[in-house]
Design a protein around this motif. Structure first.
Motif, PDB file in Angstrom:
ATOM      1  N   THR A 433     -15.444  29.717 -72.104  1.00 50.36           N
ATOM      2  CA  THR A 433     -16.003  28.749 -71.163  1.00 50.36           C
ATOM      3  C   THR A 433     -16.450  29.378 -69.860  1.00 50.36           C
ATOM      4  OG1 THR A 433     -13.768  28.250 -70.366  1.00 50.36           O
ATOM      5  CG2 THR A 433     -14.646  26.854 -72.108  1.00 50.36           C
ATOM      6  N   THR A 434     -16.091  30.634 -69.598  1.00 52.59           N
ATOM      7  CA  THR A 434     -16.551  31.317 -68.390  1.00 52.59           C
ATOM      8  C   THR A 434     -17.164  32.652 -68.787  1.00 52.59           C
ATOM      9  OG1 THR A 434     -14.493  32.518 -67.945  1.00 52.59           O
ATOM     10  CG2 THR A 434     -14.664  30.275 -67.076  1.00 52.59           C
ATOM     11  N   TRP A 538     -23.449  27.232 -67.054  1.00 51.57           N
ATOM     12  CA  TRP A 538     -22.155  26.976 -66.423  1.00 51.57           C
ATOM     13  C   TRP A 538     -21.240  28.197 -66.494  1.00 51.57           C
ATOM     14  CZ3 TRP A 538     -24.233  23.403 -69.997  1.00 51.57           C
ATOM     15  CH2 TRP A 538     -24.789  22.275 -69.414  1.00 51.57           C
ATOM     16  N   SER A 540     -19.214  29.546 -64.530  1.00 52.04           N
ATOM     17  CA  SER A 540     -17.881  29.471 -63.927  1.00 52.04           C
ATOM     18  C   SER A 540     -16.936  28.574 -64.699  1.00 52.04           C
ATOM     19  CB  SER A 540     -17.993  28.965 -62.477  1.00 52.04           C
ATOM     20  OG  SER A 540     -18.760  29.851 -61.699  1.00 52.04           O
ATOM     21  N   GLY A 541     -17.372  28.066 -65.825  1.00 49.49           N
ATOM     22  CA  GLY A 541     -16.493  27.202 -66.598  1.00 49.49           C
ATOM     23  C   GLY A 541     -16.212  25.912 -65.857  1.00 49.49           C
ATOM     24  N   ARG A 543     -14.376  25.637 -63.161  1.00 48.31           N
ATOM     25  CA  ARG A 543     -13.996  25.823 -61.748  1.00 48.31           C
ATOM     26  C   ARG A 543     -14.896  25.021 -60.823  1.00 48.31           C
ATOM     27  NH1 ARG A 543     -15.250  29.218 -57.532  1.00 48.31           N
ATOM     28  NH2 ARG A 543     -16.819  30.342 -58.735  1.00 48.31           N
ATOM     29  N   TYR A 598      -9.778  23.449 -66.803  1.00 51.47           N
ATOM     30  CA  TYR A 598      -9.508  24.398 -65.718  1.00 51.47           C
ATOM     31  C   TYR A 598      -8.141  25.050 -65.898  1.00 51.47           C
ATOM     32  CZ  TYR A 598      -8.703  25.960 -60.876  1.00 51.47           C
ATOM     33  OH  TYR A 598      -8.414  26.695 -59.754  1.00 51.47           O
ATOM     34  N   GLU A 601      -8.126  27.880 -68.532  1.00 51.99           N
ATOM     35  CA  GLU A 601      -8.893  29.091 -68.268  1.00 51.99           C
ATOM     36  C   GLU A 601      -8.096  30.041 -67.390  1.00 51.99           C
ATOM     37  OE1 GLU A 601     -13.280  26.914 -68.241  1.00 51.99           O
ATOM     38  OE2 GLU A 601     -12.330  27.562 -66.378  1.00 51.99           O
TER      39      GLU A 601
END
Length: 800
Positions: A433-434, A538, A540-541, A543, A598, A601
């Protein structure tokens, strides 16, 4: 380092997947000489058993696998048909990739099965285009999934863990015993720990009530209500009010005719609390028993009737003779008990809906229990539409993985890469995701594949075309790879999987060391595509999304606070409608989803921006007050003008605070730097009681701009006009009678709610990182009110 239980489960899963894969591959390849059926019978268990993370016990996993089988058959059929042209396969991959990834909104089980289902389409959508082999593919897939489900059921099955209902029942027993003072005096920490065990992130994934149906929604709401109940009891234990409440209430229950006076507000019998306290505790225990048996308790909304009787008794106490009027500390404890009873009322209703599961007539407040009367298609559509927004992390993840898979299919088809499905497999297994997580996974995966490819090339060169040697190595190779890979990390997993793939394909068709080189090329290509998509979509996932959603949630809370106070202070009473809570509820759901991702991660070197969990708790508390205060505390007569003005001023101050916290948490101080409307009211206070006793000035220059402070002896609950100075008040004495007495319980309940919200917001601001504090101080230095203007006065006072 994985724990012993997790290591044991990994080893057992390796045995189950290896045996089921071998049970399909060997008979079809060597017994029936059918490589197509053998290939699908091999990859079906690997897809659903290894690449998918289906949670739960053996029985639960087998159930999910069998339910996923029809979907898998459709996907293989679709992939086989669309393999005719690259563009058709790419479009199909885009749609299938999004839908399967977006299925995470349905809960952990569909989300866990999604990667394996993706692989079914990926495997079938590559050339050669052979629609005549479709029935063979479907047969192999069916055989592999059924054998895997049987292994999950009977071969070293994973035992079931505690259900969420059992955990919830245990927490309710703890709450019920605490309310009546049984089972020892638990500390606030122990009560909060009991509530923390109900967090969905701490529950086994298979047991989390995360689905869109009525039962799952009701159980999730019951868990939230129980956590709120235990947090309330922990706070009352810290303040000592719980012991006094139990003492006063049990004394009144034993002797209803006892004296209602008292020296300090504690040595007295509280008849109102004595009538409600036992009912709250009893309902906690009965609800726990219902959760254990799975049968709803007969008689709905008993707590609503108990609350109504409690409020009527409180009103009689304050409108009859002066000797019957309880002192302010008792009134505050009654308000706290009312909040506890409201949590139990929500709990009672939500558990009833969860256990019954059927549609019900409308339940008040309808915005809170809207799902109880909705049909199943409506519930699904609400879940889908609510997440079809760029602010949903589920939508973001589905879009990211769908675009990456479609791009990988386009590249593999356009370049005619050998074994091009490995390109998509790399995207599927290495995407995170990041961008930071993706890059870390890719580095390890490429290194592992490089070593595995060298080993596989050496193996293929050494063994040549000796098929029986590969057959002898495949089963133990799968057992070792599927066990050591998850235990030792992604590099080992990728390297060992390369060996397994090379060993399997060498049996299906003549193979040379080129197959290992092709896997390296495919994995590197897929990794590059996955990394590029991670950088563009996206990166930064969650965040940044958690910043946006939390800031949006805080901004929605401000109008909700002001609207609630406006409803209670309207003239005439009832002329102002209760504020709508659906916008805040929608923001809360998005914020909870972003926060859940969040937390999953790795943070790395990125410092936490704020205590997001505290923000969610505060928003829940504001929502609850906005829903029950107008329902149970709407006064029969208008509140005195000064008390209403003080309450509205407190609400404006809290709304300003939520706006300021939203700006601070999101790092957007532009409005404050411009001196926006929220900066125009320094010194605002949070409650009628605070407003009556303090001006809350933010500096020497504010003294001239504000009215003189109200005398501390003025009682905001009974006074509608200034009084002459009197000696210091004794809060334990009942207020003197008046000709036109204000309905005191409404103001007390409102005051307690506003004070509680203030303390929670203060705690959130106290926990902001130092970088945010510095930004706030810089903003304050140029004329914008900072901590000095915040409700509650000193930064640390009342925050803990």
């Amino acid at each position: 380092m994985k724990g012993g239980t997790e290591r044991t489960e990994i080893l057992r899963r390796s045995v189950r997947v290896s045996l089921s894969a071998a049970a399909g591959f060997y008979p079809f390849l060597y017994g029936l000489d059918d490589p197509v059926v053998a290939l699908y019978a091999l990859f079906a268990p690997i897809s659903l058993g290894l690449l998918s993370s289906i949670p739960g016990s053996g029985r639960q996993r087998a159930e999910v696998m069998l339910k996923a089988l029809p979907v898998g058959l459709v996907l293989v059929t679709l992939g086989t048909v669309l393999a005719v042209q690259t563009w058709a396969a790419v479009v199909g991959m885009l749609v299938v990739g999004f839908l399967l990834a977006f299925a995470a909104i349905a809960g952990p089980r569909p989300a866990g099965a999604a990667p394996g289902l993706q692989l079914f389409y990926i495997l079938a959508c590559f050339p050669p285009y052979e629609p005549e082999t479709l029935w063979l593919r479907l047969a192999g897939l069916t055989y592999g999934v059924v054998v895997l489900a049987l292994c999950e059921l009977f071969l070293l099955p994973q035992p079931p863990g505690p259900t969420y209902r059992e955990t919830l029942a245990h927490a309710l027993v703890t709450a019920g015993d605490t309310i009546v003072g049984r089972g020892g005096h638990l500390s606030p920490t122990e009560l909060r720990d009991a509530g923390a065990r109900l967090r969905l992130s701490d529950a086994p994934p298979a047991e989390r009530p995360a689905g869109p149906g009525r039962a799952a929604r009701g159980l999730a709401q019951a868990g939230s209500a129980t956590r709120r109940l235990l947090e309330q009891l922990a706070h009352l234990t810290e303040s000592g009010e719980l012991r006094a409440l139990v003492r006063d209430g049990t004394g009144a229950a034993a002797d209803p005719d006892a004296d209602v006076g008292g020296k300090d507000g504690g040595d007295r019998c509280d008849v109102a609390s004595g009538s409600l306290l036992p009912q709250v505790a009893t309902l906690c225990h009965e609800t726990a028993a219902a959760l254990r048996t799975g049968r709803a308790t007969p008689g709905s909304q008993r707590m609503k009737a108990a609350i109504d009787g409690f409020q009527q008794l409180r009103m009689r106490q304050v409108t009859e003779s002066a000797s019957e009027v309880p002192p302010v500390p008792v009134l505050r404890r009654q308000a706290a008990l009312l909040a506890v009873a409201e949590s139990v009322r929500v709990l009672e209703i939500s558990v009833g809906v969860a256990l019954d599961g059927r549609r019900t007539p409308p339940i008040e407040p309808r915005e809170l229990f809207w799902y109880a009367q909705s049909s199943t298609p409506c519930l699904w559509s609400r879940r889908i539409i609510g997440n079809m927004t760029l602010r949903s992390v589920q939508f973001q993840n589905a879009t990211r993985i769908a675009v990456a898979l479609a791009a990988a299919r386009l590249v593999a088809g356009s370049l005619d890469l050998t074994h091009g499905f490995w390109v998509l497999l790399a995207v599927l297994t290495l995407s995170r995701t990041t961008v930071g997580e993706t890059w870390a996974a890719i580095r390890k995966a490429v290194a592992g594949n490089l070593v595995g490819a060298v080993a596989a090339g050496a193996l293929l060169i050494g063994l040549g075309q000796h098929t029986e040697a590969y057959a002898a190595l495949l089963a133990p190779g799968m057992l070792i790879a599927f066990a050591l890979g998850p235990l030792l990390g992604i590099a080992w997993a990728q390297g060992l999987f390369t060996l397994v793939v090379a060993t399997a394909f060498a049996q299906i068709a003549p193979a040379t060391w080129h197959i290992a080189a092709a896997r390296i090329v495919d994995v590197v290509t897929g990794s590059a595509i996955g990394l590029l998509c991670a950088m563009l979509a996206w990166p930064s996932g969650a965040r940044r999304e958690v910043l946006r959603t939390m800031a949006g949630l805080l901004r929605e809370c401000g109008p909700l606070i002001k609207g609630t106070v406006a409803t209670l202070t309207a003239v005439p009473p009832g002329s102002a409608p209760a504020p709508p809570t659906l916008p805040t509820l929608h923001r809360l759901r998005l914020a909870e989803s972003a926060y859940a991702q969040y937390r999953s991660e790795p943070r790395g070197g990125t410092p936490a921006h704020a205590d997001w969990h505290a923000v969610l708790i505060a928003a829940n508390h504001i929502l609850l007050g906005a829903q029950w205060l107008p329902r149970v505390d709407l006064p029969a007569r208008a509140l005195p003008a000064d008390a209403a003005d003080q309450a509205r001023a407190g609400a404006r101050a809290l709304a300003n605070t939520t706006d300021r916290l939203a700006a601070l948490c999101a790092g957007d101080l532009s409005e404050w730097e411009r001196g926006g409307p929220s900066a125009a009211e320094p010194g605002a206070v949070v409650s009628p009681l605070d407003a009556a006793r303090s001006t809350g000035s933010s500096g020497p220059e504010a003294d001239e701009a504000q009215p003189p402070p109200q005398r501390p002896d003025e009682d905001p609950f009974t006074s509608s006009r200034p009084r002459p100075a009197l000696p210091a008040p004794d809060e334990t004495r009942p207020a003197p009678p008046q000709a036109d007495r204000t309905p005191m319980p409404a103001l007390v309940d409102l005051d307690v709610w506003l004070r509680s919200v203030t303390a929670q917001l203060n705690r959130i601001e106290d926990d902001l990182p130092e970088t945010v504090r510095q930004a706030e101080r810089r903003t304050t230095a140029v004329g914008v009110p900072g901590s000095a203007a915040r409700p509650g006065g000193d930064r640390r006072q009342g925050a803990r």
